[in-house]
Design an enzyme around this catalytic site. Structure first.
Site, PDB file in Angstrom:
ATOM      1  N   GLU A   1     -53.285   0.910  -2.994  1.00 25.53           N
ATOM      2  CA  GLU A   1     -53.220  -0.519  -2.667  1.00 25.53           C
ATOM      3  C   GLU A   1     -51.968  -0.712  -1.831  1.00 25.53           C
ATOM      4  OE1 GLU A   1     -55.571  -2.418  -3.072  1.00 25.53           O
ATOM      5  OE2 GLU A   1     -56.779  -1.494  -4.639  1.00 25.53           O
TER       6      GLU A   1
ATOM      7  N   CYS B   1     -48.183  -8.559  -0.862  1.00 27.17           N
ATOM      8  CA  CYS B   1     -48.888  -7.688   0.078  1.00 27.17           C
ATOM      9  C   CYS B   1     -49.975  -8.421   0.850  1.00 27.17           C
ATOM     10  CB  CYS B   1     -49.480  -6.492  -0.655  1.00 27.17           C
ATOM     11  SG  CYS B   1     -50.645  -6.922  -1.965  1.00 27.17           S
TER      12      CYS B   1
END
Length: 473
Positions: A219, A253
């Protein structure tokens, strides 16, 4: 040589992994009741420690709103546990598959079996959600887990360690340490390794895991664009995207990394953004709801990139004055226009409250700009034009997409979350997460009678006719 654990532990990293493997061998397929007990125990401990976690996060950051921590760290975990509990029985149920003419009569099923021991490498920006979130899915799938926490969140780590030790014995192990220990952690022969962090470190993790053939979920992140279409009112676009860039001071993110907007609307956008920021955070840097940058290293990176862009000719538009507090690592959002393409804010994921504006002349140019760059973790479209919405869904690639919203696509319990290419690989939300941490094992079952012997040698002419019939049917 494996670096020592911090705080000191009586077991080395390989020994910790062996302990968990032994627990897996003793109970290779935990029952539905056992998994529910794990999840309910984790939920109870999390709720009991929620204030301690919020306080610890504020200490780690220097300033972080308790509501931000509840919204982004605690609540998503509670919701994910509830979601998993509701669906776990169905996920675990073997699936009947069609055997086909060649295999008839036979029964074919797919059984979802725990992988074993899952490694979880946690970043500093959401240390609760990004440790417990993957753990919830791993436990739901029946696995054990080793969790490597970030060395930059020691106060949060202490609470998490206590929380997990009250619930688990030989199911979960918590590891703390610096980059050297993280490197050693990534070389362990896990049955699956999930890493959340930067693309650069993700490459190193993948290389470290390769000799063991450890399956990976990465991720990562990247430069997630926010495309404002010509039909979208600027005030509405700002309202829908500003929270995604302000929560945790943009250290997310999936935060919007840059804005594409029609040429000539830059000043109107800046004024709308500044006005909305003042409504959300009326005291600017002193607003208790606005967070700090995690530490001096990240703060100095952001201010250096800001200075570089300014010196290269970019125009800088802070959303409040004073705009920064070097001692407290606090930085209000800074909008940037006329930024040269070689500047770091245009090349690297920003991960903070800097927001370049990129004007375009027509929508085709904007779409081409996104397509020419590495595939991001998130893509945001601000448009009420349903034709354009369908076009963006069809013609662009991203880990996920939100239309007339930002950030919240990552909070959808019943949908996968993950990147592609430089923004990551694999998923761990929803049913897809359960599948990530499970082995889909095909089981073919036959009774006393089997047609298998009919296709054994020696092969004769009737066999050739049978094969042609099967091939050409």
């Amino acid at each position: 040589m494996t670096p020592p654990l911090y705080p000191p532990d009586k077991f080395s990293l390989p020994e910790q992994l062996i302990r968990l493997r032994q627990a897996c061998q003793a109970n290779p397929m935990p029952s539905l009741a056992q998994r529910r007990t794990w999840l309910l125990g984790l939920k109870g401990a999390l709720l009991a420690q929620r204030q301690a976690l919020c306080d610890a996060l504020a200490l780690d950051y220097g300033q972080r709103s308790g509501y931000d921590s509840l919204i982004a760290d605690i609540l998503p975990c509670v919701m994910q546990i509830d979601y998993s509990l509701r669906r776990l029985k169905g996920w675990m149920r073997p699936e009947r598959r069609h055997a086909g003419l060649l295999l008839a009569p036979a029964r074919v099923e797919v059984h979802y079996q725990p992988l074993g021991v899952v490694g979880i490498m946690v970043p500093w920006n959401f240390p609760v959600m990004l440790s417990l979130g993957p753990l919830i899915t791993a436990l739901a799938a029946g696995n054990r887990a080793m969790i490597k926490l970030s060395e930059f969140t020691p106060h949060s780590n202490a609470v998490l360690r206590t929380l997990l030790e009250t619930v688990f014995d030989d199911e979960v192990v918590v590891i703390e340490g610096d980059a050297g220990l993280a490197a050693a952690f990534s070389t362990l022969p896990f049955d699956h390794l999930l890493f959340t962090g930067s693309t650069a470190v993700g490459r190193m993790v993948m290389a470290a895991a390769a000799p063991q053939l450890t399956p990976l979920t990465l991720e990562l992140g990247g430069k997630s664009p926010c495309l404002i279409a010509p039909d979208m009112p600027l005030a509405l676009a700002v309202e829908r995207m500003i929270f995604g860039k302000s929560l945790n001071a943009g250290q997310i993110c999936v935060a919007p990394d840059y804005v594409l907007l029609p040429r000539g609307q830059e000043q109107a956008f800046i004024e709308a953004y500044q006005a909305h920021f003042r409504r959300l955070y009326p005291k600017g840097l002193d607003s208790p709801d606005y967070g700090s940058i995690i530490n001096a290293v990240q703060y100095e990176r952001l201010t250096a990139w800001l200075d570089e862009a300014s010196q290269a000719g970019a125009q800088v538009h802070p959303c409040a004055t004073p705009a920064r507090d070097d001692g407290a690592h606090r930085l209000v959002p800074h909008l940037l226009t006329e930024v040269p393409g070689h500047c770091q804010v245009m090349q690297q994921e920003i991960f903070g409250p800097l927001l370049p504006l990129v004007p375009y002349d027509d929508i085709d140019e904007a779409i081409a700009y996104v397509a020419a760059r590495p595939r991001p973790l998130a893509l945001y479209l601000m448009s009420l034009d349903e034709t354009l919405q369908r076009r963006l869904i069809r013609e662009t690639h991203a880990g996920g997409m939100a239309i007339n919203e930002s950030l919240f696509q990552a909070a959808a319990d019943d949908a996968p979350f993950g990147g592609l290419g430089p923004s990551g690989m694999g998923h761990y939300h929803g049913r897809e997460g359960f599948l990530t941490f499970s082995k889909a094992k095909t089981v073919l079952r036959r009774g006393r009678f089997s047609t298998g012997s009919l296709i054994h040698p020696p092969y004769r002419r009737w066999y050739q006719r049978l094969m042609m019939a099967l091939l050409l049917r």
